[in-house]
Design an enzyme around this catalytic site. Sequence first.
Site, short mmCIF file in Angstrom:
data_model
loop_
_atom_site.label_atom_id
_atom_site.label_comp_id
_atom_site.label_asym_id
_atom_site.label_seq_id
_atom_site.Cartn_x
_atom_site.Cartn_y
_atom_site.Cartn_z
N ASP A 143 0.95 -1.25 -0.21
CA ASP A 143 -0.04 0.09 0.00
C ASP A 143 0.99 1.10 0.02
O ASP A 143 2.07 1.14 0.49
CB ASP A 143 -0.78 -0.09 1.01
CG ASP A 143 -1.86 1.02 1.30
OD1 ASP A 143 -2.56 1.61 0.42
OD2 ASP A 143 -1.96 1.68 2.40
N ASP A 184 -7.31 -2.83 2.77
CA ASP A 184 -6.22 -3.84 2.44
C ASP A 184 -6.48 -5.35 3.10
O ASP A 184 -5.83 -6.21 2.74
CB ASP A 184 -5.07 -3.17 3.21
CG ASP A 184 -4.46 -2.06 2.78
OD1 ASP A 184 -4.64 -1.84 1.56
OD2 ASP A 184 -4.29 -1.04 3.49
#
Length: 918
Positions: free
Chosen positions: A336, A649
């Site tokens: 990320d 996520d």
Amino acid sequence: MDAPLSPEESRTTAWHALPADDAAENLASPEAGLTDEEVARRRGTFGENALPQKRPPTVFEVFLRQFTSPLIYVLLAAGIISVLFADFTDAVFIFIVILINAVIGTFQEVKAERSATALQQMLKIHARVRRDGREATVPAEDLVPGDRVVLVSGDRVPADVRVIRAQSLAVDESLLTGESHAVGKNTDPVDVSLPLGDRQSMLYAGSTVMTGRSIGVVVATGQNTEIGQIAETVTASEAGKPPLVIRMEDFSKKISIAVLAATGVLAIIVLGQGVPPIEVFFLAVALAVSAIPEGLPIALTVALSIAASRMAGRNVIVRFLAAVESLGSCTLIASDKTGTLTVNQQTARVVALPTGEMFSVTGAGYAGEGEILDESGTAVAGSVRDRIESLARAATISNEATLERNDGGDWTHRGDAIDVAFLALTYKLGLDPAGIRESAPSVAEIPFESERRYAAVWYREGEETLVAVKGAIETVLPFCRTMAAGPGRSMPLDPDRVQEELDSLTSRGYRVLAVAHGRAEGGVSAENPEVPPLELLGLVGFIDPIRPDVPDAVRRCRDAGVDVVMVTGDHPATAFAIARELKITDSPDRVVTGAELGDEEIPTFTEFIDRVQGARVFARVTPLQKLRIVEAYRESGAYVAVTGDGVNDAPALRSANIGVAMGSGTDVAKDTASLIVTDDDFASIVAGIEEGRYAYDNVRKVVYLLISTGFAEVLLFMLALLIGLPLPILAVQLLWLNLVTNGIQDVALAFEGGEPGVMKRPPRRPEEGIFNRLMMEEVLLSGTVIALVALGAWHWLISNGWDEFAARNLLVLLMVLFENFHAFNCRSEYLSAFRVPISRNYFLVAGVIAAQGIHILALYVPFLQDVLQLQPVSLVEWLSLLALASSVVIVMEVFKAVRRHRPPVHRTGTGVGEAPHR
């Protein structure tokens, strides 16, 4: 009052597309709020506003989980067979080993789980609601659809909320969407097809109000929220097995087949010699127990436990032991961006003056350390500095945030991220924002609102009334007639030049704001002030900057052969700017957006996988697309580690071979991950890769020691029986050998420190087992040397008139000495045993001394003498056997020297066994 919607309808209704009044009406939400009776009724229908909590495993459940290893199954079977045939000595040894392994594994996993649980404890969220015509503060769990909530700057959004009133409202949704800057919100309905990040009429659970205030009606709670739906995806997605589990399963199958084959051959040979079948069976069981490395589960658990402790010292908490070496096995990290590669704090990085000069700003995040540099890297001074200070002064006056340094030296802030970043810029110029504001008493103001896209403050300076304005360039520029050209000098506005500067900054991923000031002629209406003609002071480019140590961490990954790709919900230009700075990619052609990926449900489609393989940066992707990207990489053969901190996520974290959550991230992410990085630092992930590789190296060293000694024992038996010699070692002596030498030394070997250069090796091929070519060469050579020398000694003793009892006593001591020496061979598969510092593992030195000492003690203790059929030896005999045992060190030193001078083998994706030759 009846609640008109069911939980399913509440979840599926497109609230963002409905007018605010219609949304409130559909939820039967009156202006005065719900009554207590109605709240209780709806709570019965919709349930608590909370995600289901996964029950933590009990200590007993963790204990039982230690018995799920395939190698443990083999040992249990051997132990049960020993019991059935009344061979209780063997059975007791086996079950003790299994029990010790289970206790160690249970202790470590319970300790790790408690550390993770403590890390995830967060403050209870409360919400301000209107009920029965009054405002009240209630726990967020008590909210129900139809509740009217009041939210102000700094509040966490407690449920999914339809905005019905908004004033200067901006919300940080980065934990849900990946966007690195606050998003403006309003009451207007939006198109039903817009993605979550563009629904400006909605507030979602888990996001944070950065500026302004709002009143909204709760439309979804608990599992019906966007967070709840992602949690369902997490539960449904299939978790990847850690690579060590895969390799140990494969290794256990192979060794079980090999042991059965070897014992079968031996059984046939012995039966042919006329030995009774029952004795043959006990011999076969003894050999099987000897060849199967009983100490491996314990040593494996210890090696992983040590690595887990070392990782904790480097800010990585391990939630499952088998995940320890997974980071060391990974071939690709899908990271990320926001909060992982970057600091998740908007920072002014570039100041562009209207006359074309650009200046860089050092320092990152919400702190006042840094300076403004020109193109040569020199701190600005003179008239240029005066012009930048004028810009910073105007930005500070038209600012609603606060940024202060407390007594402890830490910076504290409140307000919109961009406003705070402007204040940090002011501090870097050596100015005091509080002093600037005090010297400019406000007369009137226009606060920032997402619809207006600028903020303005009128203030007194002597006898004059001036105005300071900052905001989006497309809204500020139309107010401007001139632009600053120097101290006290102006020139006509040049829109083309300004546009060039804007294009240059936006192409590099910056978010650009304009700052201007002007003089208010005549009176100023406090209620409805009008912006006079302005002078443009300059443009400021903001970006969420890279963490200081991330570039080096990414470089170390590259050196280690680990690919790094970025997967984010942020804008492609911003993502590319960060990726280019990190050298993840230097080509915009390798940036792929979610729209370009499409909505393929199955990542095994060749076209989808090809799109993924050709990309280095994935921008504007949805949580489902991130999950599919990870699955596509796994499908193509990569061992994938996924890093992240947000709710968005979580599905990918679960699907990856190893999920790595940030310590400051959401509970959903941390519950899903196998590892938690407590300091949110990408560099700690690289440290985890290093420790994971150390752990796998140590597992290999332990396997090398145990399998080579076990192989030596089997080979010794086979050769002795083939040439007609008596049984060289009794079954109970075999178990004593494994308990004393392997049971102490292999555990001590698991404490071995990391070898230098581990991060210069490429990762292991995903399909590569523990038994690669190097391991087979080492095991066969060392095991054969031990077996042949022991066989020669056994033959010499028997041929020279020694009785079997005395000869066997010396042979057992010789085997103990062999394994003492061989433990030092196993400290490195590449380096000479004499080049590995003793200081790297004092435990092994102590373990070797302890193993030898315990065996010598057994030679003199009557009880052990009787059970093991041992007797004391003379010093001359001991020294003679010591000299014989040293032969294994000499042979392996020659092997390592020859191998170091062998031409290197270049293979992509190889790891252990193909290290650089030294």
